[in-house]
Enzyme design. Structure first.
Site, PDB file in Angstrom:
ATOM      1  N   ASP A  13       6.630   7.682   4.686  1.00  0.00           N
ATOM      2  CA  ASP A  13       6.513   8.554   3.517  1.00  0.00           C
ATOM      3  C   ASP A  13       7.453   9.750   3.689  1.00  0.00           C
ATOM      4  O   ASP A  13       7.489  10.376   4.747  1.00  0.00           O
ATOM      5  CB  ASP A  13       5.069   9.048   3.381  1.00  0.00           C
ATOM      6  N   ASP A 109       9.408   7.008  -2.746  1.00  0.00           N
ATOM      7  CA  ASP A 109       9.433   7.758  -1.481  1.00  0.00           C
ATOM      8  C   ASP A 109       8.462   7.213  -0.439  1.00  0.00           C
ATOM      9  O   ASP A 109       8.172   7.879   0.556  1.00  0.00           O
ATOM     10  CB  ASP A 109       9.154   9.245  -1.729  1.00  0.00           C
ATOM     11  N   GLU A 110       7.960   5.992  -0.624  1.00  0.00           N
ATOM     12  CA  GLU A 110       7.074   5.365   0.355  1.00  0.00           C
ATOM     13  C   GLU A 110       7.472   3.906   0.541  1.00  0.00           C
ATOM     14  O   GLU A 110       7.694   3.194  -0.442  1.00  0.00           O
ATOM     15  CB  GLU A 110       5.611   5.417  -0.113  1.00  0.00           C
TER      16      GLU A 110
END
Length: 413
Positions: A13, A109-110
């Protein structure tokens, strides 16, 4: 008897992703509270990302920009640049693929990565691999990555959200037999998959912590069907799903929606936006070599306390991706269900998708001719850009095609 090898899975993350990317591009803001927010002039002044320094003033994601500036008058406000964030996200994906071929994006974003089969190539432990990944992402993008480690995706996600993000070094490995030690005391609202409505239901049942949920007999949660089973499994760390590259590539629905810059009160204005959305959705469907059997239309007003609008769908006689045919169906839906109240949000989607390799011809329609028109327009857009050819209605005051072309996901590129 064979014993199943425990997997080594990480959820990677990116800390305050959009804000971190902007600070890399603007070193002068490195030690200033920075947020990425929508355009206040278009009534979309919502915080999309806040750097840790801004968060220390109490600024939170999804709050209104005016509220954030009251908390922190010196806030640096940057408009989002979605194409840049997508490019950095793809770069991070490439970095992870240098450690394993099992990488699954979960969001921009993960990302999940399964290092079970490749861990021995990079270190003595999964924590070694996590540190190497973290360092490589920082060196190449300037973004700080947090790594939650577990034997499955659920545990890796819980670990990242509740432990690794709070660790100074951003790395933690959570073992399934330690859920009670590290996770179960947290309130249920902190758990992945629990929304505000579900939280209220659980609180009424006396279920206040994740541990309470984990220990609840699954039959008590049966009123929510599959959802009840899912949240119980998450609380207990059960998950057999593999990390699957390309898992999001097989779409079940292709759609687009938008929040309008003002209330649209006239039917012709709403029709114009619907046509813009249908044109875009049909083009994307054709690009993927697909047709749809179902089209859906949703319209809603701006007052969340007094909701208005509708969401309806209709099935085609035969699958199609022809713009004028889809628009005719959507337009009919609109006039059947619109309550004449102002509209602020519109969404159009196509579903029940099938390949264009086989389709039904009709003796009583000019489908082939309409398909040729779409093909010609697609060709022009492929060569000269999305707004190189537009319908005249898109150039009226109600049209949104030009503005949407300057954005990705509702935000400026």
């Amino acid at each position: 008897m064979t014993h199943r090898t425990k997997r080594s899975i990480m959820l990677i993350d990116m800390q305050s992703f959009y804000a971190s990317v902007e600070k890399v591009r603007h070193p002068e803001f490195q030690h200033k509270p920075l947020v990425v927010a929508g355009d206040p002039e278009r009534r979309s002044g919502i915080i999309l990302a806040a750097c840790p320094l801004a968060k220390s003033f109490g600024v939170t994601t999804a709050e209104a920009l005016w509220q954030a500036t009251k908390k922190c008058p010196d806030l640096v406000i940057v408009r989002p640049r979605m194409q840049l964030y997508i490019d950095v996200s793809m770069h991070i994906n490439d970095i992870l693929e240098s450690f394993s071929d099992l990488v699954e994006p979960y969001s921009i974003d993960e990302l999940f990565i399964d290092c079970t089969g490749s861990m021995h190539l990079f270190g003595n432990s999964i924590e070694d691999v996590a540190r190497q990944i973290q360092n490589k992402i920082m060196i190449e993008t300037g973004v700080f990555a947090r790594c939650g480690i577990g034997e499955n995706k659920v545990i890796a996600k819980l670990c990242c959200d509740m432990i690794a993000k709070k660790n100074k070094n951003g790395i933690f490995q959570l073992h399934k037999d330690e859920l009670d030690k590290h996770i179960w005391s947290n309130p249920i609202r902190d758990m992945w998959g629990i929304g505000s409505r579900m939280e209220k239901h659980l609180l009424r049942m006396g279920i206040r912590t994740i541990g309470d949920l984990a220990k609840t007999p699954i039959k008590r949660l049966s009123k929510w069907g599959v959802n009840g089973q899912v949240i119980w499994r998450v609380a207990n760390g059960y998950d057999d799903s593999p990390v699957t590259p390309g898992t999001h590539s097989n779409q079940k629905v292709i759609g687009n929606g938008m929040t309008l810059p003002r209330d649209y009160k006239e039917a012709w204005e709403i029709e114009t936006v619907i046509l813009d959305l249908v044109t875009q959705v049909c083009r994307r469907t054709r690009q993927k070599g697909l047709m749809a059997s179902v089209v859906s239309l949703g319209c809603s007003g701006a007052d969340w306390d007094n909701p208005t609008g509708f969401s309806r769908q209709v099935k085609f006689i035969d699958p199609t991706n022809v713009t004028v045919d889809v628009y005719a169906a959507v337009k009919k839906l609109f006039y059947q269900h619109w309550d004449t109240k102002p509209v602020r949000r519109i969404g159009v989607s196509l579903s029940n998708l099938s390949s264009t390799e086989v389709y039904q011809l009709s003796l009583f329609s000019n489908t082939e001719k309409k398909m040729q028109v779409d093909k010609a327009m697609d060709g022009i857009k492929d060569r000269f850009g999305e707004v190189s050819i537009l319908r005249a209605s898109s150039l009226t005051a109600a049209g949104q095609a030009l503005d949407r072309n300057a954005k990705i996901g509702g935000h400026y590129k």
